[in-house]
Design an enzyme around this catalytic site. Structure first.
Site, mmCIF file in Angstrom:
data_model
loop_
_atom_site.group_PDB
_atom_site.id
_atom_site.type_symbol
_atom_site.label_atom_id
_atom_site.label_comp_id
_atom_site.label_asym_id
_atom_site.label_seq_id
_atom_site.Cartn_x
_atom_site.Cartn_y
_atom_site.Cartn_z
ATOM 1 N N HIS A 131 33.241 39.329 41.118
ATOM 2 C CA HIS A 131 32.709 38.819 39.745
ATOM 3 C C HIS A 131 31.657 37.464 40.161
ATOM 4 C CE1 HIS A 131 32.604 37.569 35.543
ATOM 5 N NE2 HIS A 131 32.318 36.278 36.078
ATOM 6 N N CYS A 132 30.399 37.481 39.800
ATOM 7 C CA CYS A 132 29.514 36.721 40.290
ATOM 8 C C CYS A 132 29.009 35.643 39.162
ATOM 9 C CB CYS A 132 28.223 37.308 40.809
ATOM 10 S SG CYS A 132 27.035 36.211 41.236
ATOM 11 N N PRO A 133 29.484 34.367 39.564
ATOM 12 C CA PRO A 133 28.992 33.461 38.416
ATOM 13 C C PRO A 133 27.511 33.231 38.196
ATOM 14 C CG PRO A 133 29.888 32.135 40.286
ATOM 15 C CD PRO A 133 29.923 33.755 40.753
#
Ligand SMILES: [Zn+2]
Ligand SMILES: [Zn+2]
Length: 277
Positions: A131-133
């Site tokens: 999951h990439c902010p």
């Protein structure tokens, strides 16, 4: 609209998902401003026929960077509702092999092989990497292409901006004292920003490409459930096939653009509804 609402919901669960894209937009906006207002009009490049060429090319790269980022943010990363569960989801007593269907304890639903649960999005995503902010979204089977393109153009823009600053300083008319202190300050800030972001996106880009050509997304590497050394794909053909799975089987030129032409559609699953856990 649904994609925008889902992105807003993810921001609520993870504040970094709102801050990081905002920081990225501000950084890109500043870099564009600094190049157009302070680097190109500097004494080394002012009046040069290359000046408009650099202005157009740099803005084209920025445009592609923003387009890829937008698609990575709003694209479905691979959220799928499986068809009715298979008769024998588990075939052994130990950990399921990567080919088997499993049950997600959080979604309480069957999930296809190689799908992983995201704690931020509260959903299972096919071939999830992480999951990439920075894109406020998972990186999965269907949007990894756009994420890698975003990294590529961010790295290219950083290298281009750093190169322009060096030309402005080291070029024939550069460093003759004609540039003012404000221009010098912007050049220094732009160079530092380019080096910092350039190094960061290069490392992540390298990591992403390696995970594709070794066929081991990050969760499988972490859990030690990836392919055994002997099973890893070898040879250029196998690696090209893995890259085509992500970037599409069309013309290689299409790998550079954030379009879905030639991209494999993946298994025909229907989207999962939002899962409250
Ligand atoms: Zn799940
Ligand atoms: Zn996620």
């Amino acid at each position: 609209m649904a994609a925008a609402a889902a992105a807003a919901a993810r921001c609520g669960r993870d504040p970094c998902g709102a801050l990081c894209p905002l920081l990225a937009y501000l950084s890109v906006g500043y870099a564009d401003y600094a190049v157009l207002a302070h680097v190109l009009p500097g004494p080394a490049l002012r009046g040069s026929p290359w000046c408009p060429f650099h202005a157009v090319t740099f803005n084209l790269i920025v445009l592609l960077l923003l387009a890829c980022h937008t698609r990575a943010v709003f694209a479905d990363p691979g959220e799928r509702r499986p068809p009715p569960p298979p008769a024998r989801p588990f075939t052994g007593t130990g950990l399921p092999s990567p080919e088997e269907w499993t049950v997600c304890s959080r979604c309480e639903a069957y999930r296809p092989p190689r799908a992983h649960h995201c704690r931020v999005c509260h959903r299972c995503v096919r071939r999830m990497d992480h999951h990439c902010p920075w894109i406020n979204n998972c990186v999965g089977e269907l949007n990894q292409k756009y994420f890698i393109q975003f990294l590529f153009y961010a790295g290219l823009a950083s290298a281009y901006a750093a190169g322009l600053v060096l030309v402005a300083w080291l070029g024939p008319a550069g460093g003759d004292g004609a540039e003012n202190h404000v221009q010098t300050a912007h050049c220094i800030v732009l160079l530092l920003e380019s080096l910092l972001f350039g190094a960061f996106v290069t490392v992540v880009f390298y990591d992403q490409v390696v995970s594709i050509i070794t066929d081991e997304p990050a969760p499988e590497q972490l859990r030690g459930r990836g392919l055994k050394e002997a099973k890893r794909p070898r040879g250029c053909r196998a690696k090209l096939a893995l890259l085509q799975e992500v970037f599409g089987r069309g013309c290689v030129l299409g790998w550079l653009f954030p379009c879905s032409c030639g991209t494999p559609a993946g298994p025909a699953y229907t989207p999962l509804p939002a899962c409250d856990v």
